[in-house]
Enzyme design. Sequence first.
Site, PDB file in Angstrom:
ATOM      1  N   GLY A  60       0.826  -1.205   0.000  1.00 66.07           N
ATOM      2  CA  GLY A  60       0.000   0.000   0.000  1.00 66.07           C
ATOM      3  C   GLY A  60       0.854   1.246   0.000  1.00 66.07           C
ATOM      4  O   GLY A  60       2.054   1.199  -0.275  1.00 66.07           O
ATOM      5  N   ASN A  61       0.236   2.367   0.308  1.00 61.92           N
ATOM      6  CA  ASN A  61       0.962   3.634   0.364  1.00 61.92           C
ATOM      7  C   ASN A  61       0.342   4.526   1.435  1.00 61.92           C
ATOM      8  O   ASN A  61      -0.618   4.135   2.100  1.00 61.92           O
ATOM      9  CB  ASN A  61       0.973   4.318  -1.005  1.00 61.92           C
ATOM     10  CG  ASN A  61      -0.424   4.528  -1.547  1.00 61.92           C
ATOM     11  OD1 ASN A  61      -1.246   5.241  -0.958  1.00 61.92           O
ATOM     12  ND2 ASN A  61      -0.714   3.908  -2.684  1.00 61.92           N
ATOM     13  N   ARG A  62       0.876   5.739   1.566  1.00 61.03           N
ATOM     14  CA  ARG A  62       0.483   6.623   2.671  1.00 61.03           C
ATOM     15  C   ARG A  62      -0.691   7.538   2.351  1.00 61.03           C
ATOM     16  O   ARG A  62      -1.025   8.414   3.142  1.00 61.03           O
ATOM     17  CB  ARG A  62       1.679   7.483   3.083  1.00 61.03           C
ATOM     18  CG  ARG A  62       2.846   6.695   3.647  1.00 61.03           C
ATOM     19  CD  ARG A  62       3.949   7.639   4.094  1.00 61.03           C
ATOM     20  NE  ARG A  62       5.087   6.920   4.663  1.00 61.03           N
ATOM     21  CZ  ARG A  62       6.170   7.504   5.162  1.00 61.03           C
ATOM     22  NH1 ARG A  62       6.246   8.833   5.156  1.00 61.03           N
ATOM     23  NH2 ARG A  62       7.149   6.801   5.651  1.00 61.03           N
TER      24      ARG A  62
END
Length: 397
Positions: A200-202
Amino acid sequence: MGGGIAAYKACEVLRGLTESGHDVRVVPTEAALNFVGAATFEALSGNPVHTGVFTEVPEVQHVRVGKEADLVIVVPATANLLAKAAHGIADDLLTNTLLTARCPVAFFPAMHTEMWEHPATRDNVALLRSRGLVVAEPAAGRLTGKDTGKGRLADPAEIVDLARLLLAVPKALPRDLEGVRVAISAGGTREPLDPVRYLGNRSSGKQGYALARVAAQRGAEVTLVTAHTVALPEPAGAKVVHVSTAEEMRQAMHAEAASADVLVMAAAVADFRPSNRADHKIKKSDDAPDPVVELARNADILAELVRNRAQGQVVVGFAAETGDDKGGVLDHARVKLKRKGADLLVVNAVGEGKAFGTEDNSGWLLGADGTEIPIPLGAKAELASTLWDAVVTLMKR
């Protein structure tokens, strides 16, 4: 503040504005005090609360309050208050204040669906908007009793965001997107590795939600395709489609593109996904070699939307960039804009405490025609306003 069951939510709006450093004066109707007492608003605001024009007469409150305000918001705005405001009826301190206010005025409606859709209310809303006042779109959802429909008060956090926007940019919410169909992506995709883990990412989704919120209040028909976000209220007036992976977002955005006038890819879509998804949790074992994760490239959704776009369709991209030994943020962004072929590209410099997860944002708005507009640090709704101004300009060409 009007006298409706949603009046209790005004307390959250009041707290949000005071915590943002604003001096707030609460002017309720008598009916509003049947739902929330004056003492509550006095405690939260630090200011006295009155309802009539015959209190503190020497100060001429009904003139002073309206003239001194930088912004007047009516939360909740009942059908009765909208009717009085539209026709200039001034029979208490609030309606007198509305007549004397020379600052931006915004109404946030709350009422049953039948009342919101009644021709009299629709005419009153149109009349107020024609005078340059903001009448926000209400949300859809649970009303009083067992009723559900459009007419629910917008989430207090959304009202606070829009109020802050109007304080910063008083003319940020014109009804210049009426009849325009908009599809916006938001949030971060998650690419499963096994039933427990994912790549995933932020991304928090806050910028995409701000884009949807502002577009809906400017009159657009908005569909928000959202991947994973922090806990965010759904934008009032927008249709929300939930997805998880990059492929799910790809399919949803292509489906929406078939009828959209404007496409905005604000989501943080994963560039890669695990080539193979394990059917069971990958176990950690001391006597086994470390697992190797092979990655496969995901489709470039923005580039596909550009290639397949209909005549006259406006396509906007977002780019989160960092500088490196090959160039700075803007150098990489200019190359990306040319490669993608979008009409506009919003560029954010990312890093610790920048863009992802923050309340504010900054960057540049690059146009395919070579224009570059710096976007100073401000609330994400302000960036959204700047972008929609540019989109409206493009659509007029």
